[in-house]
Design an enzyme around this catalytic site. Structure first.
Site, short mmCIF file in Angstrom:
data_model
loop_
_atom_site.label_atom_id
_atom_site.label_comp_id
_atom_site.label_asym_id
_atom_site.label_seq_id
_atom_site.Cartn_x
_atom_site.Cartn_y
_atom_site.Cartn_z
CB SER A 286 -0.96 -0.03 1.19
OG SER A 286 -1.86 1.05 1.15
CG HIS A 287 0.35 3.95 3.31
ND1 HIS A 287 -0.70 3.12 3.63
CD2 HIS A 287 0.98 4.23 4.48
CE1 HIS A 287 -0.71 2.93 4.93
NE2 HIS A 287 0.30 3.59 5.47
CE LYS B 292 -3.75 -3.92 1.34
NZ LYS B 292 -4.41 -2.66 0.90
NE ARG C 34 -5.48 4.29 2.31
CZ ARG C 34 -4.70 5.10 3.03
NH1 ARG C 34 -5.22 5.94 3.89
NH2 ARG C 34 -3.39 5.07 2.86
#
Length: 454
Positions: free
Chosen positions: A99-100, A109, A248
């Site tokens: 992710s980030h 995931k 997101r």
């Protein structure tokens, strides 16, 4: 030697530094364990743009295939694109991304068929046990039949599916700045928005897992600075910012001002309720704004309050048959997307809502942004339980004040509330406060912080 996975396997996913904490040999064991735990005879995998992602995903596929499962590799994709493939194909899936997190990190995931989450209570703890066991004893014996590994491109199908859920074709033309942060939004956004009445201004669309421009974490205001400036410079109608794996989405209005994810949750909730005949449950975590529950009720829906964390949101989505769910962190979940989160679908809703009327985004979202919020404030403490107990003691017995323990401690009154909850991984307490006006919020926030930081 048995691998120590205590710092690698988290509550909802696998995440750690490559190669210090894990590597392709462990990824292969994770593939075998995933097949063992899910009982799958076929799985789907995808990966982000990090330098280590293709190798890790390939090793996972080898482990799954050795265990007898056919593997469909969709290659470069966003996390919600992997969820789409899991849902559309009816297969368990594994997405390789951190992710980030910084470039040296990577993770997995995992989900069951239909994008159902795999967390500690739904298989991840057993996967960890198997990987630890096999890292000491050696990989399990291969299955009688080795699964086939094939490639399949799903980007166009994913984009078409999202566009089938939100009609953006008839809106007025909009100028949209998109900051992909060198993450997977640079891969998905051009295809999803292709052919729509949108003038796209791309920022940092080059896929680069070293994140040369800024961290791909729009939750940190420092990472929105470039987008905000570009929206103003371009005279754009809005800006969108995606995190590294593009699940997101953060929104910036025409003035370059960030829009609260709670306001986006309320806006999308109103649209989803209208699309479902004015009825349905909408999930929100307990630190989203009070405006979310108010808007849901005003539009005929039933708000359902949950703990913070996507596993809780998804569990309540399934339990209640909810049509939509939103979090303060800009994760948005849709019944029509297998209860999974997709920032891209939320972005399409914002475009449709804005382009379906003549006013600016700031005016549109004002009706959904009714309170003053503190944002999340972290405090380092030696004893989390003792500080929460001190807050409880300070507010117990006050007139017209209620306390609840759904997630940490929430203290509520007619015109304000605050929540304090402990971090699961660090010696921190997280405070979120909200009130009818800025002055009241500041007073509530500062009183709570004075107790936390005593």
């Amino acid at each position: 030697m048995t691998a120590d996975l205590s710092q690698l396997v988290k509550a909802y996913d696998v995440r750690g530094v490559v190669p210090d904490q894990w590597d392709e040999s462990l990824a292969e064991l994770f593939g075998a364990a995933f097949v063992r735990v899910t009982g799958a005879d076929a799985v789907v995998t995808g990966h982000d743009m990090r330098p280590s992602s293709p190798g890790l995903a390939g090793a996972f596929a080898r482990g799954a295939a050795r265990s007898g499962a056919d593997v469909t590799e969709i290659g470069l994709c966003s996390t919600d694109q992997l969820y789409y493939a899991s849902g559309a194909f009816g297969l368990p899936g594994a997405m390789f991304t951190a992710s980030h997190n910084p470039a040296r990190y990577n993770g997995i995931k995992m989900c069951r068929a239909g994008a159902a989450p795999v967390g500690q209570d739904t298989g991840l703890s057993r996967i960890r046990e198997l990987v630890e066991e096999w890292s000491e004893s050696g990989a399990p014996e291969p299955a009688a039949r080795t699964g086939a590994v094939t490639r399949r491109d799903t980007l166009e199908d994913y984009a078409a599916y999202l566009r089938s859920l939100v009609d953006v074709t008839a809106i007025r033309r909009l100028k949209v700045v998109v900051d992909a942060g060198n993450g997977m939004g640079g891969h998905t956004v051009p295809t999803v928005l292709a052919g729509l009445p949108v003038d796209l201004v791309p920022m940092y669309f080059e896929l680069d897992g070293t994140f040369p421009n800024h961290e791909a974490n729009p939750l940190d205001p420092a990472n929105l600075v470039d987008l905000r400036a570009r929206v103003r410079a371009e005279g754009a109608d809005l800006g969108l910012a995606f995190d590294g794996d593009a699940d997101r989405c953060f929104v910036v209005d025409e003035r370059g001002e960030p829009v609260s994810p709670s306001a986006i949750t309320a806006l999308v909730a109103a649209r989803e309720l209208a699309r479902n005949g004015g009825t349905g449950a909408v999930i929100h975590n307990l630190i989203t704004s009070r405006s979310v529950a108010e808007v849901v009720r005003e539009n005929g829906g039933t708000p359902v309050r949950t703990r913070v964390g996507h596993s809780f949101i998804k569990a309540e989505m399934a339990r209640t048959g909810a049509i939509f769910g939103g979090e303060h962190s800009a994760h948005y979940y849709f019944k029509d997307f297998w209860n999974a989160d997709t920032g891209m679908l939320a972005a399409l809703h914002v475009l449709a809502a804005l382009g379906g009327q003549d006013g600016p985004l700031s005016a549109l979202v004002a009706r959904y942004d009714r309170y003053a919020g503190s944002g999340e404030i972290n405090s380092t403490v030696e004893d989390q339980a003792a500080r929460i107990a001190a807050i409880r003691a300070a507010y117990t017995g006050r007139p017209d004040v209620t306390l609840d323990d759904l997630d940490g401690l929430t203290v509520s009154a007619a015109d304000w509330w605050f929540n304090v909850r402990p971090s699961n991984t660090e010696p921190l307490l997280r405070l979120n406060a909200e009130a009818r006006d800025e002055a009241t919020m500041a007073k509530v926030r500062d009183e709570a912080l004075s107790i936390i930081r005593t």
